[in-house]
Design an enzyme around this catalytic site. Structure first.
Site, PDB file in Angstrom:
ATOM      1  NE  ARG A 163      37.054   2.409 -27.386  1.00  0.00           N
ATOM      2  CZ  ARG A 163      36.668   3.672 -27.152  1.00  0.00           C
ATOM      3  NH1 ARG A 163      36.849   4.217 -25.953  1.00  0.00           N
ATOM      4  NH2 ARG A 163      36.128   4.396 -28.123  1.00  0.00           N
ATOM      5  CG  ASP A 446      32.239   8.714 -29.292  1.00  0.00           C
ATOM      6  OD1 ASP A 446      31.648   9.391 -28.426  1.00  0.00           O
ATOM      7  OD2 ASP A 446      33.430   8.358 -29.162  1.00  0.00           O
TER       8      ASP A 446
END
Length: 528
Positions: A163, A446
């Site tokens: 990603r 996160d």
């Protein structure tokens, strides 16, 4: 690929161990070519994002796009998944440090997503060392000795997906002329240049997750990037496969169009639940009816979250694509059995719901949760590699359902304010220290979950929301709680808490909402 005669790209990030192996002259030429062909279009799309937000400020609401009749009504399907992406029943995600790359690939999950985005604090060291780690992993040469422990790859490993960072971010250590390079193109380009041909030769391919997309035009730009990269390295068209994270309310209205733009390279969608909640707050922040209660009360079963995931599965399966479920934030604690038992129960419940809903696989954030999710999907899938053949023709989600933000029984509490303040402070503290995914209060936090925390604080203050006990969430209440939470964490004298508190104040007390917290925090990380 034609060599750029006068190279204008320059690296200002300094050198590190083995950096010269990935930042080669040929790789920089490849990156510069991507920049010249696509950065102007990227900047144009970011301007479109700003214009859409301005429309929402004047009362407009997200809606289904006009045009592209073929995308919605045409009889098209995406290509069948390649063999190593056919079965994606459990995927594990994590940052790109060397130990995590090895453990992720060895975890027993079918897919490991190496994350340069939300689980990564993008220091120059982490971004370039991450590329070295992935280059070694692709060639099965990665290993690590830490004290008495030796880490190396098992015989069988997960399929690797990568990603890159989102379209909105720059890489402030690489410039072309006077402009910093797109972080998306930097992360993608370096990985693709060094590994695409090697992966194909090994029977796999360059597979990616695409974050933060807001429209089919942004997906189309990625498809153009992929096509040029394939041509420049002499790979067949469609060697790239990309899974899009549907993690913005705007993308939820354009799912079919996004899949259509990427169709020859599409590997399906993932339900990026945490960024999705953040996106709703950001895009609907002017509307008092869009004020959400405590973060913990916004579950996957509330109307708008259920509608969004139903639509995702329906569209993916009608078009022959994978639908991958989202991340449950609960994580085990090997030192506290009760915490682990509770986490496993919560994760199992979440994965049972996803499997029954028709998802083909799901995400976990911790290796100990791989067997839990695997057991659920094994039971639902049996001998099938996925549920793509299970159509959801009963689903027809409307715009009103996607925007139905009711949370039955929801309320804003002092505990919810404190949780948001504490999580944001602790996460920013960890992020500024170079850690992009942090275990906080037995949850994996996160950037996406930190975004929810600070966005809710801004939303509550901006609208003068009331707590369940009647008090107003205003600057004074926020300031009091922030000081108390800061003291409980060790005050201003340790770690990066002082900077974290300053950043949080800037985000929460700003008159205008800051689109991404990383836009404020990244300059501090770069200048650390």
């Amino acid at each position: 690929m034609a060599t750029i005669v006068e190279r204008k790209i320059r690296v200002e990030g300094g050198s590190g161990e083995r950096f010269d192996e990935v930042l080669t002259a040929e790789a920089l030429d490849f990156l510069e070519d991507l920049h010249h062909h696509f950065d102007q279009a990227r900047r144009g799309l970011l301007t479109v994002r700003e214009e859409r937000l301005a429309d929402f400020a004047l009362g407009a609401l997200p809606g289904f796009p006009e045009g592209m009749v073929e995308a919605r009504e045409g009889d098209w399907r995406v290509p069948a998944p390649p063999p190593d992406l056919l079965d994606r029943r459990v995927e594990i995600t994590g940052p790109v440090d060397r130990k995590m790359v090895i453990n992720g690939l060895n975890s027993g999950a079918r897919v490991y997503m190496a994350d340069f985005e939300d689980a990564n604090a993008p220091t120059w060291e982490s971004c370039v060392a991450g590329q070295v780690n992935l280059k070694d992993a692709v060639r099965r040469e990665i290993e690590l000795r830490s004290g008495e422990k030796q880490y190396a790859l098992n015989r069988q490993v997960a399929t690797l997906l990568v990603r890159p960072r989102g379209w909105h971010l720059d890489e402030r250590h690489v410039f072309v002329g006077e402009r910093p390079m797109s972080a998306s193109l930097f992360d993608f380009g370096l990985y693709f240049f060094h590994n695409a041909a090697e992966l194909v030769s090994r029977g796999s391919g360059p597979y990616f997750y695409l974050p933060k997309l807001e429209s089919h035009r942004e997906a189309a730009l990625w498809n153009q990037v992929f096509a040029r990269a394939e041509r420049n390295l002499g790979l067949r068209a469609g060697a790239v496969r990309a899974t899009v994270l549907i993690e913005t309310i705007l993308a939820a209205f354009e799912m079919e169009e996004i899949l259509y733009e990427l169709r020859e390279r599409s590997a399906g969608f993932n339900a990026g639940r945490w960024d999705y909640i953040f996106s709703l707050i950001k895009n609907l922040r002017w509307h008092e009816w869009a004020v959400l209660p405590d973060r913990g009360q916004v579950t996957m079963t509330v109307p708008f979250m259920h509608a969004y995931t139903e639509r995702l599965v329906e569209i993916c399966h009608r078009r022959g694509a994978h639908a991958i479920g989202g991340m449950a934030a609960f994580i085990p604690n090997r030192r506290e059995p009760e915490v682990t038992e509770r986490a496993i129960a919560k994760v199992r419940e979440d994965k049972e719901r996803e499997a029954a809903q028709g998802f083909d696989g799901t995400w976990v954030a911790h290796p100990d949760l791989v067997p839990v999710a695997m057991e659920v999907f094994d039971r639902h899938l049996g001998d099938m590699p996925n549920q793509i053949a299970r159509r959801r023709d009963d689903v027809r989600v409307t715009a009103a359902e996607l925007l139905d933000l009711r949370v039955p029984g929801g309320e804003i509490t002092e505990a919810g304010v404190r949780q948001n303040v504490s999580v944001a402070l602790q996460y920013l503290d960890a992020w500024l220290a170079g850690t992009g995914a942090a275990a906080i209060a037995n949850l994996m936090e996160d950037t996406a979950t930190a975004e929810i925390s600070r966005a809710q604080l801004w939303q509550w203050r901006h609208h003068g929301a009331r707590l369940a006990d009647g008090r107003v969430v205003d600057e004074a209440l926020y300031g009091t709680i922030r000081e108390e939470e800061l003291r409980s964490l060790g005050g201003r004298g340790e770690r990066h808490l002082a900077a974290a508190a300053e950043i949080l104040d800037e985000l929460v007390l700003a008159e205008e909402f800051v689109p991404f917290l990383t836009l404020v925090a990244y300059p501090r990380l770069v200048g650390r």
